[in-house]
Design an enzyme around this catalytic site. Structure first.
Site, mmCIF file in Angstrom:
data_model
loop_
_atom_site.group_PDB
_atom_site.id
_atom_site.type_symbol
_atom_site.label_atom_id
_atom_site.label_comp_id
_atom_site.label_asym_id
_atom_site.label_seq_id
_atom_site.Cartn_x
_atom_site.Cartn_y
_atom_site.Cartn_z
ATOM 1 N N ASP A 167 38.480 35.431 31.880
ATOM 2 C CA ASP A 167 38.775 35.902 33.029
ATOM 3 C C ASP A 167 37.760 36.084 34.082
ATOM 4 O OD1 ASP A 167 41.161 35.995 31.416
ATOM 5 O OD2 ASP A 167 40.802 38.018 30.895
ATOM 6 N N GLU A 219 50.688 33.900 34.712
ATOM 7 C CA GLU A 219 49.656 35.082 34.662
ATOM 8 C C GLU A 219 48.332 34.989 35.524
ATOM 9 O OE1 GLU A 219 48.486 35.811 30.591
ATOM 10 O OE2 GLU A 219 47.081 34.204 30.443
#
Length: 342
Positions: free
Chosen positions: A43, A214
């Site tokens: 991420d 997401e």
């Protein structure tokens, strides 16, 4: 996305990979970098302010900021752990997907956290910290608490468009994870009705037992279009990939009908790189090139672990103004650093 809010705050990150060309027995030419940038970096997120580059990624036990002005030397960047979660409470563990944003005269860190004593989706939410100091590696971080989203969810981001600030995240909606947007009253409070703008309705968004969208990230197009990239299917799938939403110039971002979805992934596995997802965007130091950062695995079957590592590559635009990311560049193969790197 923060570096493109308002008058455009760029973001850039750079690096020397951990398994470098030298380790493979070949000298890496000057003015090049190799992917991956670090051995671990799920991420990844980058922000550029006044020629300084800030980088962060999921660590699960807190938030560390990296700072550098050298695009090719991330591994040796200054770094500091700026926040550790409380031992108990709604934001006590499983700290994911931090994002640093400069809004007004403050720094804001958005992150996902899970309540102590739980590990299920229902107890996850997006939280925010504020630092009013000039230096995000110094000063005091104030806990502004949970973003008042309508659902439990993850992966919050924010951007400004036509004088208004918006928040996008991935809410849990029954068995699915979708994408939802809301206007912001201030950087830690939503106002008005939250709107779901995308659901996992394509086969490539519903692989390996989960229906997931997401990691939304904002990207302005050269013709005034609004784009939102997102990651689809579960992160443990080798086919975890990036999708793309588009809204036409002048559209209302809160109108679900304003958004159209690309029919296929816009960045997916290839060239020996797997599970490409959870990205961000930045500009080269001279502002002439567009770059993407994303995490990926170096082999099939590596699943969703902290071994997911940050990769970067330059991208262009199609004739009709859409981003063209191409395939992942191969690992450990020297690539030119972003233009203007010194």
């Amino acid at each position: 996305m923060q570096f493109w809010t308002g008058a455009l705050i760029g973001a850039a990150l750079f690096a020397a990979g951990t398994a470098t060309a030298q380790e493979a027995g070949t000298a890496k030419p000057a003015g090049t970098y190799t992917n991956p940038l670090l051995p671990s970096g799920p991420d990844p997120w980058i922000t550029q302010v006044d020629g300084t580059y800030y980088y962060m990624h999921t660590q699960r036990d807190g938030i560390t900021l990296f700072r550098t002005r050298n695009i090719a030397d991330l591994a040796n960047a200054e770094r500091k752990k700026v926040w550790t979660p409380p031992k108990e409470g709604a934001n006590a563990h499983l700290i994911w997907a931090p994002e640093l944003h400069r809004i007004g005269k403050s720094w804001f860190l958005y992150y996902t956290a899970t309540a102590s004593g739980f590990s299920d989706d229902a107890h996850r939410a997006v939280f925010v910290l504020e630092n009013k100091g000039a230096d995000p590696l110094g000063g005091t971080w104030i806990d502004r608490g949970r973003i008042n989203t309508a659902h439990a969810g993850i992966d919050g981001t924010t951007f400004q468009y036509r004088g208004k600030r918006y928040f996008v995240y991935s809410p849990y909606l029954g068995p699915d994870s979708g994408l939802a947007i809301a206007e912001m009253k201030n950087p830690w409070t939503l106002k008005g009705k939250e709107q779901v703008i995308a659901m996992p309705d394509q086969p490539w968004e519903r692989l390996d037992g989960r229906q997931i969208l997401e990691g939304p990230e904002f990207l302005p197009g050269p013709r005034g279009d609004l784009f939102l990239t997102y990651s689809a299917s579960p992160c443990w799938s080798d086919d975890y990939a990036l999708g793309l939403l588009r809204a036409a110039p002048g559209a209302n971002p809160l109108d679900p009908k304003a958004w159209s979805k690309a029919p296929a992934p816009v960045l997916h596995k290839g060239n020996g790189v797997y599970a490409t997802g959870h990205n961000g965007f930045f500009l080269s130091p001279d502002g002439k090139e567009n770059w993407i950062i994303y995490h990926a695995n170096s082999a099939a079957g590596m699943k969703c672990t902290l071994k997911r590592a940050p990769h970067i590559q330059k991208f262009g635009w199609t004739a009709d103004g859409r981003p063209d990311f191409g395939l992942p560049v191969p690992e450990n193969v020297p690539q030119p650093v972003p233009s203007g790197t010194k």
